[in-house]
Design a protein around this motif. Structure first.
Motif, PDB file in Angstrom:
ATOM      1  N   GLN A  26      67.504  86.025 -23.647  1.00 20.30           N
ATOM      2  CA  GLN A  26      68.952  85.921 -23.487  1.00 20.30           C
ATOM      3  C   GLN A  26      69.360  84.449 -23.401  1.00 20.30           C
ATOM      4  N   ARG A  27      70.545  84.140 -23.936  1.00 21.53           N
ATOM      5  CA  ARG A  27      71.116  82.810 -23.774  1.00 21.53           C
ATOM      6  C   ARG A  27      71.845  82.720 -22.435  1.00 21.53           C
ATOM      7  N   TYR A  28      72.152  81.502 -22.032  1.00 21.98           N
ATOM      8  CA  TYR A  28      72.805  81.299 -20.737  1.00 21.98           C
ATOM      9  C   TYR A  28      74.149  82.011 -20.654  1.00 21.98           C
ATOM     10  N   ALA A  29      74.884  82.081 -21.760  1.00 18.45           N
ATOM     11  CA  ALA A  29      76.196  82.733 -21.730  1.00 18.45           C
ATOM     12  C   ALA A  29      76.101  84.162 -21.211  1.00 18.45           C
ATOM     13  N   ALA A  30      75.045  84.879 -21.593  1.00 15.76           N
ATOM     14  CA  ALA A  30      74.875  86.258 -21.135  1.00 15.76           C
ATOM     15  C   ALA A  30      74.386  86.319 -19.694  1.00 15.76           C
ATOM     16  N   LEU A  31      73.609  85.324 -19.285  1.00 16.36           N
ATOM     17  CA  LEU A  31      73.037  85.313 -17.936  1.00 16.36           C
ATOM     18  C   LEU A  31      73.956  84.656 -16.913  1.00 16.36           C
ATOM     19  N   PHE A  79      75.224  86.308 -13.593  1.00 18.26           N
ATOM     20  CA  PHE A  79      74.193  86.532 -12.578  1.00 18.26           C
ATOM     21  C   PHE A  79      73.770  85.206 -11.943  1.00 18.26           C
ATOM     22  N   VAL A  80      73.622  84.178 -12.765  1.00 20.73           N
ATOM     23  CA  VAL A  80      73.232  82.871 -12.244  1.00 20.73           C
ATOM     24  C   VAL A  80      74.305  82.337 -11.298  1.00 20.73           C
ATOM     25  N   ARG A  81      75.559  82.411 -11.713  1.00 23.55           N
ATOM     26  CA  ARG A  81      76.637  81.886 -10.876  1.00 23.55           C
ATOM     27  C   ARG A  81      76.772  82.665  -9.574  1.00 23.55           C
ATOM     28  N   ARG A  82      76.429  83.937  -9.606  1.00 20.82           N
ATOM     29  CA  ARG A  82      76.543  84.745  -8.383  1.00 20.82           C
ATOM     30  C   ARG A  82      75.474  84.379  -7.364  1.00 20.82           C
ATOM     31  N   PHE A  83      74.262  84.118  -7.832  1.00 20.64           N
ATOM     32  CA  PHE A  83      73.141  83.948  -6.912  1.00 20.64           C
ATOM     33  C   PHE A  83      72.636  82.510  -6.785  1.00 20.64           C
ATOM     34  N   VAL A  84      73.041  81.638  -7.699  1.00 18.78           N
ATOM     35  CA  VAL A  84      72.527  80.267  -7.697  1.00 18.78           C
ATOM     36  C   VAL A  84      73.704  79.298  -7.632  1.00 18.78           C
ATOM     37  N   PRO A  85      74.011  78.745  -6.475  1.00 20.60           N
ATOM     38  CA  PRO A  85      75.127  77.799  -6.377  1.00 20.60           C
ATOM     39  C   PRO A  85      74.808  76.492  -7.092  1.00 20.60           C
TER      40      PRO A  85
END
Length: 273
Positions: free
Chosen positions: A58-63, A66-72
């Motif tokens: 997956q590219r970052y756009a799809a992830l 989830f990344v923004r929710r759990f990784v500040p």
């Protein structure tokens, strides 16, 4: 390597797909043992590909949700097996300030250092994820892996390599820190490796269809998928895309206290919303 001509995936190798000679051969029971855990394999591969960007799965756009929710963005982040993916570059553009990228290939690391010499948010180090002793204990807020554990699962002594990697990630994360694993492995194949005896993960699972999947997904991909007590998908769970990708968000237990982690504060805020 362009995105239009993807390389052999670790999934095919782990499931016994023939590799046209890139494996080392001589596997147990006559199967092929692949060299995905060896630096020499990746050095040769990156020389052949010239360091062209390629993102597994997956590219970052799809992830990003989830990344923004759990990784500040304030996190000190470890990108495991960074390869030539654009994910770290995309995350830096999205406001992430400190991403330490590691890869077993010294050839790749030198390429990435030259490519991103003017992007101070990204650092690159040659390192084997099974031995990250250059880093001190509890020195990262988050770690992300997109395909490295899968690659180790294709090689010699796969369970040992997987255990070494997971234990090292656990050692490096601060209490309350997050390990985000993006993989093709379903819970029956990955939860046993994540649940090492000394680890105390709280695991939340999300499932994404592969890019380009045209079928109908009847659930929201942003809702967590429940796991049984034995760490499996619930009986009768419908997986519309059999080639889906699994996102395991593993939060490290907080046996130790008093460590200031932006991840911990971020997750507490998420829990209160």
């Amino acid at each position: 390597m362009s995105s239009s001509s993807p390389p052999l995936s670790p999934r095919g190798a782990e499931e016994g797909e023939e590799d046209g000679g890139t494996g080392s051969g001589g596997g147990v029971g006559g199967g092929t043992v692949f060299s995905y855990g060896e630096a020499g394999y990746w050095d040769a591969r990156y020389v052949e590909e010239g360091g062209a960007p390629y993102d597994w799965y997956q590219r970052y756009a799809a992830l990003r949700p989830f990344v923004r929710r759990f990784v500040p963005p304030a996190s000190r982040l470890l990108m495991i097996g960074c390869g030539s993916a654009l994910m770290s570059e995309d995350m830096a553009a999205d406001g992430y300030m400190e991403i330490i990228n590691i890869d077993i290939s010294s050839v790749l690391i030198e390429m990435m250092r030259k490519k991103y010499f003017n992007l101070p948010q990204l650092q690159y180090m040659q390192m084997d994820v099974r031995d990250m002793s250059k880093f001190s204990d509890e020195s990262f807020d988050c770690a992300i892996d997109k395909g490295t554990l899968d690659s180790l699962m294709c090689g010699v002594e796969a369970p040992l390599s997987a255990a070494q990697m997971v234990l090292e990630v656990d050692r490096l994360l601060k209490p309350g820190g997050v390990f985000m694993l993006i993989t093709y492995g379903d819970p029956s194949a990955r939860i046993p490796h994540l649940n090492q005896p000394v680890c105390s993960w709280k695991i939340v699972l999300y499932i994404l269809p592969r890019p380009g999947f045209k079928g109908n997904i009847r659930r929201s991909v942003f809702d967590p998928v429940p796991l049984t007590e034995s760490g499996r998908l619930p009986e009768g769970f419908v997986l519309e895309d059999p080639d889906s990708h699994y996102i395991y968000v593993c939060k490290k237990g907080q046996e130790l206290t008093g460590i200031d982690s932006p991840t911990l504060s971020h997750l507490k805020l998420q829990d209160s919303e």
